[in-house]
Design a protein around this motif. Structure first.
Motif, PDB file in Angstrom:
ATOM      1  N   UNK A  12       2.069 -18.741   2.248  1.00  0.00           N
ATOM      2  CA  UNK A  12       1.921 -19.836   2.786  1.00  0.00           C
ATOM      3  C   UNK A  12       1.958 -21.001   2.004  1.00  0.00           C
ATOM      4  N   UNK A  13       2.055 -22.282   2.562  1.00  0.00           N
ATOM      5  CA  UNK A  13       3.115 -23.557   1.685  1.00  0.00           C
ATOM      6  C   UNK A  13       3.179 -23.329   0.526  1.00  0.00           C
ATOM      7  N   UNK A  14       1.876 -23.041  -0.111  1.00  0.00           N
ATOM      8  CA  UNK A  14       1.132 -23.449  -1.409  1.00  0.00           C
ATOM      9  C   UNK A  14       2.224 -22.657  -2.688  1.00  0.00           C
ATOM     10  N   UNK A  15       2.038 -21.359  -1.687  1.00  0.00           N
ATOM     11  CA  UNK A  15       3.339 -20.055  -2.002  1.00  0.00           C
ATOM     12  C   UNK A  15       4.431 -20.033  -2.217  1.00  0.00           C
ATOM     13  N   UNK A  16       5.230 -21.014  -1.363  1.00  0.00           N
ATOM     14  CA  UNK A  16       6.465 -21.303  -1.041  1.00  0.00           C
ATOM     15  C   UNK A  16       7.003 -21.819  -2.263  1.00  0.00           C
ATOM     16  N   UNK A  17       6.040 -23.545  -2.329  1.00  0.00           N
ATOM     17  CA  UNK A  17       6.644 -24.547  -3.057  1.00  0.00           C
ATOM     18  C   UNK A  17       6.727 -23.351  -4.620  1.00  0.00           C
ATOM     19  N   UNK A  18       5.327 -22.721  -4.885  1.00  0.00           N
ATOM     20  CA  UNK A  18       5.407 -22.465  -6.125  1.00  0.00           C
ATOM     21  C   UNK A  18       6.821 -21.118  -6.461  1.00  0.00           C
ATOM     22  N   UNK A  19       7.311 -20.503  -5.171  1.00  0.00           N
ATOM     23  CA  UNK A  19       8.657 -19.180  -5.222  1.00  0.00           C
ATOM     24  C   UNK A  19       9.127 -21.044  -5.510  1.00  0.00           C
ATOM     25  N   UNK A  20       9.010 -21.911  -4.547  1.00  0.00           N
ATOM     26  CA  UNK A  20      10.440 -23.012  -5.186  1.00  0.00           C
ATOM     27  C   UNK A  20      10.647 -23.205  -5.904  1.00  0.00           C
ATOM     28  N   UNK A  21       9.887 -23.248  -6.830  1.00  0.00           N
ATOM     29  CA  UNK A  21       9.711 -24.122  -8.246  1.00  0.00           C
ATOM     30  C   UNK A  21      10.473 -23.285  -9.086  1.00  0.00           C
ATOM     31  N   UNK A  22      10.004 -21.745  -9.014  1.00  0.00           N
ATOM     32  CA  UNK A  22      10.418 -21.071  -9.656  1.00  0.00           C
ATOM     33  C   UNK A  22      12.114 -20.851  -9.911  1.00  0.00           C
ATOM     34  N   UNK A  23      12.131 -20.707  -8.398  1.00  0.00           N
ATOM     35  CA  UNK A  23      13.751 -20.723  -8.051  1.00  0.00           C
ATOM     36  C   UNK A  23      14.481 -21.473  -8.887  1.00  0.00           C
ATOM     37  N   UNK A  24      14.131 -23.328  -8.938  1.00  0.00           N
ATOM     38  CA  UNK A  24      15.119 -23.815  -9.186  1.00  0.00           C
ATOM     39  C   UNK A  24      14.744 -23.507 -10.931  1.00  0.00           C
ATOM     40  N   UNK A  36       7.190 -26.693 -25.913  1.00  0.00           N
ATOM     41  CA  UNK A  36       8.836 -26.920 -25.430  1.00  0.00           C
ATOM     42  C   UNK A  36       9.269 -27.853 -25.913  1.00  0.00           C
ATOM     43  N   UNK A  37      10.558 -27.696 -25.135  1.00  0.00           N
ATOM     44  CA  UNK A  37      11.742 -28.660 -26.472  1.00  0.00           C
ATOM     45  C   UNK A  37      11.756 -30.105 -25.516  1.00  0.00           C
ATOM     46  N   UNK A  38      12.709 -31.426 -25.614  1.00  0.00           N
ATOM     47  CA  UNK A  38      12.609 -32.285 -25.294  1.00  0.00           C
ATOM     48  C   UNK A  38      13.856 -31.426 -23.625  1.00  0.00           C
ATOM     49  N   UNK A  39      14.229 -30.881 -23.752  1.00  0.00           N
ATOM     50  CA  UNK A  39      15.037 -30.524 -22.403  1.00  0.00           C
ATOM     51  C   UNK A  39      14.890 -29.669 -22.253  1.00  0.00           C
ATOM     52  N   UNK A  40      13.609 -28.393 -22.445  1.00  0.00           N
ATOM     53  CA  UNK A  40      13.185 -27.259 -21.718  1.00  0.00           C
ATOM     54  C   UNK A  40      11.561 -28.947 -20.624  1.00  0.00           C
ATOM     55  N   UNK A  41      11.063 -29.389 -21.689  1.00  0.00           N
ATOM     56  CA  UNK A  41      10.739 -30.031 -20.302  1.00  0.00           C
ATOM     57  C   UNK A  41      11.109 -30.838 -19.639  1.00  0.00           C
ATOM     58  N   UNK A  42      11.793 -31.781 -19.288  1.00  0.00           N
ATOM     59  CA  UNK A  42      13.075 -32.217 -18.916  1.00  0.00           C
ATOM     60  C   UNK A  42      13.184 -31.810 -17.727  1.00  0.00           C
ATOM     61  N   UNK A  43      14.519 -30.184 -17.765  1.00  0.00           N
ATOM     62  CA  UNK A  43      14.069 -28.737 -17.004  1.00  0.00           C
ATOM     63  C   UNK A  43      12.773 -29.159 -15.969  1.00  0.00           C
ATOM     64  N   UNK A  44      11.543 -28.411 -16.451  1.00  0.00           N
ATOM     65  CA  UNK A  44      10.404 -28.042 -15.663  1.00  0.00           C
ATOM     66  C   UNK A  44      10.575 -28.879 -14.694  1.00  0.00           C
ATOM     67  N   UNK A  45       9.957 -30.925 -15.749  1.00  0.00           N
ATOM     68  CA  UNK A  45       9.585 -31.736 -15.127  1.00  0.00           C
ATOM     69  C   UNK A  45      10.996 -32.102 -13.184  1.00  0.00           C
ATOM     70  N   UNK A  46      12.075 -32.064 -13.839  1.00  0.00           N
ATOM     71  CA  UNK A  46      13.097 -32.109 -12.433  1.00  0.00           C
ATOM     72  C   UNK A  46      12.388 -31.396 -11.394  1.00  0.00           C
ATOM     73  N   UNK A  47      12.459 -29.954 -12.072  1.00  0.00           N
ATOM     74  CA  UNK A  47      12.389 -29.046 -11.043  1.00  0.00           C
ATOM     75  C   UNK A  47      11.535 -28.920  -9.963  1.00  0.00           C
ATOM     76  N   UNK A  48      10.148 -29.099 -10.618  1.00  0.00           N
ATOM     77  CA  UNK A  48       8.760 -29.814 -10.573  1.00  0.00           C
ATOM     78  C   UNK A  48       8.795 -30.841  -9.194  1.00  0.00           C
ATOM     79  N   UNK A  49       9.905 -31.948  -9.474  1.00  0.00           N
ATOM     80  CA  UNK A  49       9.954 -32.815  -8.476  1.00  0.00           C
ATOM     81  C   UNK A  49      10.914 -32.307  -7.448  1.00  0.00           C
TER      82      UNK A  49
END
Length: 335
Positions: free
Chosen positions: A41-53, A251-264
């Motif tokens: 499902x697009x929900x799952x595909x979005x989650x997989x894209x996030x995981x890959x990023x 999380x460190x500031x860098x880890x938060x930035x990484x996850x935020x960027x991947x989520x966007x």
């Protein structure tokens, strides 16, 4: 020449230092990411894209492990697990978060959005950000809003071609007061139920129908146990991608930035594929044998009239100022 070569080497090494320093702030983590739909499902595909990023950006240090199909329980359970720190992430219909912050109920107001772009304008702007900020005292951190699409009605009993046809049908709804009030107002017997229980309940005829976007109906094979699909488009579902604050604060500031960027980046991808797949899913359901009915404008007007008391009741819950602020954002898009 040797001096020049040594200088170039030194410059190259110096250029690498910020990268190495940045990488040193990325530690190993495993993020458990639960959601209700299948991975396809697009929900799952979005989650997989996030995981890959996340894997790519962290050099493999941060792993996102997906738990699709409600394997860790329904949305209410997963939100509780985030607050308790036993689960790191989930994506769910944003309106469900009204149990944490009452204003989130506004996202589930019937016939609120005419287009997905109107929803994007609201959620990506100050309104959506302000609601996310209200989650933090509840142990949750909001990252982004994804797309689920417009919800439609299915059942196994009869075609629904006019507003009155809904009366008497036992319809599974999300465990949310507004959904219960909405379908009761339409004359149905609204039956709140966790999503993982829906297919068995439909199969066993414990309920007559359910309501979800076409992509959800297709991905979860509801067409196998439902004959009739009516394009009511009664609610547009924006989805909230949220993180456990207990995890986030570690999380460190860098880890938060990484996850935020991947989520966007994953958000842009997910919205695109969800909206592309909406029409494809509807065609697939027709080919699979579902009888599809599009309600005439006069019947939609009847539905709107029937649910107005629900909107009035819920406006008192979320506050008139909340609805006014949201409608102001929509008005900018409609100009």
């Amino acid at each position: 020449m040797k001096f020049a070569r040594r200088s170039l080497v030194a410059m190259a090494a110096a250029a690498l230092l910020p990268v190495m320093s940045h990488a040193a702030d990325i530690k190993e983590h495993t993020i458990k990411f639960a959601f209700q739909n299948p991975k396809e499902h697009p929900q799952g595909q979005g989650a997989q894209k996030f995981a890959d990023l996340v894997s790519q950006k962290s050099g493999g240090k941060i792993t996102v492990k997906l738990f699709p199909g409600g394997t860790l329980g329904g949305d209410v359970q997963t939100v509780s697990a985030l607050q308790g720190g036993t689960l790191e992430m989930t994506v769910l219909n944003a309106g469900i978060l009204q149990s944490q912050v009452k204003e989130f109920a506004v996202y589930d107001f019937p016939f609120l959005f005419n287009t997905a772009q109107e929803a994007d304008a609201v959620t990506d702007g100050a309104f959506g950000k302000n609601l996310f900020a209200k989650l933090e005292p509840k142990g949750l951190v909001g990252l982004n809003y994804w797309d689920l699409g417009f919800r439609d009605l299915t059942n196994s009993k009869r075609p629904v071609g006019k507003a009155e046809d809904i009366a008497g049908l036992k319809i599974r709804v999300i465990q949310s007061p507004i959904y219960i009030d909405l379908f009761n107002a339409l004359g149905a017997n609204a039956t709140p139920m966790p999503f993982p229980e829906v297919y068995p309940a439909l199969e066993q005829k414990a309920i007559d129908g359910q309501e979800n976007p076409a992509t959800v109906i297709r991905a979860n094979k509801f067409n196998e146990v439902q004959k009739y699909l009516t394009l009511t488009h009664h609610i547009y579902n924006t989805q909230a991608v949220i993180v456990s604050k207990k995890f986030w604060d570690k999380l460190t500031a860098d880890e938060k930035a990484l996850i935020t960027d991947a989520a966007a980046q994953a958000t842009t991808f997910q919205r695109g594929i969800s909206r592309t797949q909406a029409d494809v899913a509807l065609d697939d359901l027709k080919k699979a044998g579902m009888q599809v009915t599009e309600l005439p404008a006069a019947e939609v007007a009847k539905l709107r009239a029937k649910v107005k008391p629900v909107i009035d009741k819920q406006t008192a819950v979320v506050g008139a100022d909340t609805l006014k602020a949201l409608n102001a954002e929509i008005a900018k898009v409609r100009k």
